[in-house]
Design a protein around this motif. Structure first.
Motif, PDB file in Angstrom:
ATOM      1  N   ARG A   4     -32.878 -60.727  19.231  1.00  0.00           N
ATOM      2  CA  ARG A   4     -32.988 -60.220  17.865  1.00  0.00           C
ATOM      3  C   ARG A   4     -31.844 -60.735  16.994  1.00  0.00           C
ATOM      4  O   ARG A   4     -32.016 -60.909  15.793  1.00  0.00           O
ATOM      5  N   ILE A   5     -30.704 -60.952  17.579  1.00  0.00           N
ATOM      6  CA  ILE A   5     -29.599 -61.545  16.825  1.00  0.00           C
ATOM      7  C   ILE A   5     -29.920 -62.997  16.485  1.00  0.00           C
ATOM      8  O   ILE A   5     -29.564 -63.494  15.429  1.00  0.00           O
ATOM      9  N   THR A   6     -30.591 -63.683  17.376  1.00  0.00           N
ATOM     10  CA  THR A   6     -31.065 -65.077  17.283  1.00  0.00           C
ATOM     11  C   THR A   6     -29.978 -66.121  17.524  1.00  0.00           C
ATOM     12  O   THR A   6     -30.278 -67.244  17.910  1.00  0.00           O
ATOM     13  N   HIS A   7     -28.734 -65.773  17.272  1.00  0.00           N
ATOM     14  CA  HIS A   7     -27.661 -66.746  17.489  1.00  0.00           C
ATOM     15  C   HIS A   7     -27.292 -66.806  18.969  1.00  0.00           C
ATOM     16  O   HIS A   7     -27.096 -65.772  19.608  1.00  0.00           O
ATOM     17  N   ARG A   8     -27.190 -68.006  19.498  1.00  0.00           N
ATOM     18  CA  ARG A   8     -26.762 -68.198  20.883  1.00  0.00           C
ATOM     19  C   ARG A   8     -25.271 -68.531  20.886  1.00  0.00           C
ATOM     20  O   ARG A   8     -24.858 -69.571  20.371  1.00  0.00           O
ATOM     21  N   ALA A 114     -18.222 -62.307  14.637  1.00  0.00           N
ATOM     22  CA  ALA A 114     -18.274 -63.046  15.903  1.00  0.00           C
ATOM     23  C   ALA A 114     -19.102 -64.312  15.758  1.00  0.00           C
ATOM     24  O   ALA A 114     -18.729 -65.379  16.281  1.00  0.00           O
ATOM     25  N   ILE A 115     -20.218 -64.236  15.060  1.00  0.00           N
ATOM     26  CA  ILE A 115     -21.052 -65.422  14.844  1.00  0.00           C
ATOM     27  C   ILE A 115     -20.297 -66.454  14.021  1.00  0.00           C
ATOM     28  O   ILE A 115     -20.316 -67.660  14.325  1.00  0.00           O
ATOM     29  N   GLY A 120     -19.220 -71.012  12.754  1.00  0.00           N
ATOM     30  CA  GLY A 120     -18.967 -71.379  11.376  1.00  0.00           C
ATOM     31  C   GLY A 120     -19.843 -70.643  10.373  1.00  0.00           C
ATOM     32  O   GLY A 120     -20.782 -69.926  10.734  1.00  0.00           O
ATOM     33  N   PHE A 121     -19.523 -70.858   9.097  1.00  0.00           N
ATOM     34  CA  PHE A 121     -20.153 -70.081   8.032  1.00  0.00           C
ATOM     35  C   PHE A 121     -21.637 -70.371   7.876  1.00  0.00           C
ATOM     36  O   PHE A 121     -22.443 -69.452   7.671  1.00  0.00           O
ATOM     37  N   GLU A 122     -22.037 -71.639   7.940  1.00  0.00           N
ATOM     38  CA  GLU A 122     -23.443 -71.980   7.737  1.00  0.00           C
ATOM     39  C   GLU A 122     -24.318 -71.362   8.813  1.00  0.00           C
ATOM     40  O   GLU A 122     -25.401 -70.833   8.522  1.00  0.00           O
ATOM     41  N   ALA A 123     -23.861 -71.430  10.052  1.00  0.00           N
ATOM     42  CA  ALA A 123     -24.615 -70.813  11.146  1.00  0.00           C
ATOM     43  C   ALA A 123     -24.665 -69.306  10.979  1.00  0.00           C
ATOM     44  O   ALA A 123     -25.684 -68.661  11.266  1.00  0.00           O
ATOM     45  N   ARG A 125     -24.569 -67.664   8.095  1.00  0.00           N
ATOM     46  CA  ARG A 125     -25.526 -67.367   7.034  1.00  0.00           C
ATOM     47  C   ARG A 125     -26.963 -67.442   7.545  1.00  0.00           C
ATOM     48  O   ARG A 125     -27.798 -66.567   7.268  1.00  0.00           O
ATOM     49  N   ALA A 126     -27.262 -68.482   8.298  1.00  0.00           N
ATOM     50  CA  ALA A 126     -28.627 -68.671   8.798  1.00  0.00           C
ATOM     51  C   ALA A 126     -29.054 -67.535   9.726  1.00  0.00           C
ATOM     52  O   ALA A 126     -30.211 -67.108   9.709  1.00  0.00           O
ATOM     53  N   ALA A 127     -28.130 -67.049  10.532  1.00  0.00           N
ATOM     54  CA  ALA A 127     -28.461 -65.984  11.485  1.00  0.00           C
ATOM     55  C   ALA A 127     -28.515 -64.621  10.827  1.00  0.00           C
ATOM     56  O   ALA A 127     -29.367 -63.789  11.171  1.00  0.00           O
ATOM     57  N   VAL A 128     -27.628 -64.378   9.861  1.00  0.00           N
ATOM     58  CA  VAL A 128     -27.432 -63.026   9.346  1.00  0.00           C
ATOM     59  C   VAL A 128     -28.336 -62.671   8.174  1.00  0.00           C
ATOM     60  O   VAL A 128     -28.822 -61.534   8.088  1.00  0.00           O
ATOM     61  N   LEU A 129     -28.598 -63.606   7.265  1.00  0.00           N
ATOM     62  CA  LEU A 129     -29.386 -63.263   6.081  1.00  0.00           C
ATOM     63  C   LEU A 129     -30.756 -62.672   6.412  1.00  0.00           C
ATOM     64  O   LEU A 129     -31.199 -61.730   5.725  1.00  0.00           O
TER      65      LEU A 129
END
Length: 218
Positions: A4-8, A114-115, A120-123, A125-129
């Motif tokens: 659900r977080i999607t970020h690895r 943590a993400i 970094g910021f771009e990753a 933004r992509a995961a959190v928005l």
């Protein structure tokens, strides 16, 4: 939950720290929470600025506040099922800390940080928005409802009535899990409502909302 977080995470220890409450020992998530608070405000502000090109500063500020307030962040945490993965001390476990809005909201901010630190910021933004899309979609385009304290004051002022008064009645809990109980009182018409919250502001807002609901029914 990780899905659900999607970020690895390339550094899984960052996620582990983000989900460890101070009651469970160190390293806990308070420093990450500090950074995440700023990141969440920036990401949401950026999204609103892009989506609402004609909205004024006041509208944008109210919209951001509605999306990043404690209860809204706690709902994000529930959608991500963060409560199931929180690492809490025995006392917090017994008291249901994994369901408490303040702890859930802090965890969201910590995970955001943590993400960011992991990729970094771009990753980030992509995961959190996407986490905030449901809240963004619920807001009327270019509009945001004012907070309860403001609405109550405007309701009274519009009728040339005295401003409401707020009193702190009691402070409960340990330092890391404070609960504030406050009263909101109007003199004309005379009315009082009480509410509890994990911050003084949250308790005042809820008490004001209850008073306003009663006044609007009369």
């Amino acid at each position: 939950m990780t899905d659900r977080i999607t970020h690895r995470f390339s550094k899984p220890e960052l996620l582990q720290q983000a989900l460890r409450h101070r009651s469970a020992g160190s390293p806990h998530n308070e420093r990450l929470e500090f950074l995440g608070d700023a990141l969440v405000n920036l990401l949401v502000a950026e999204a609103l600025h892009e989506r609402w090109p004609k909205a004024d500063e006041g509208t944008l500020t109210r919209a951001r506040a509605s999306l990043v307030r404690e209860s809204a962040l706690a709902e994000v945490a529930r959608r991500l099922r963060l409560g199931d993965r929180l690492e809490l001390g025995p006392g917090e476990m017994k008291s249901g800390g994994h369901r408490r809005d303040s702890i859930l909201a802090d965890a969201v901010e910590a995970v955001v940080a943590a993400i960011h630190l992991d990729a970094g910021f771009e990753a980030c933004r992509a995961a959190v928005l996407p986490w905030f899309e449901p809240g963004l979609a619920e807001l009327p385009t270019g509009k945001a409802e004012k907070d309860p304290k403001t609405r109550l004051q405007e309701w009274l002022q519009g009728r040339q009535l005295p401003r409401p008064a707020y009193r702190l009645l009691e402070t409960l809990g340990d330092d890391h899990a404070r609960v504030f109980r406050v009263a909101c009182e109007t003199t004309e018409p005379p009315h009082e409502e009480q509410a509890e919250g994990s911050s003084l502001r949250a308790a005042e807002q809820l008490a004001a909302e209850r008073v306003l609901a009663k006044l609007e029914k009369k």
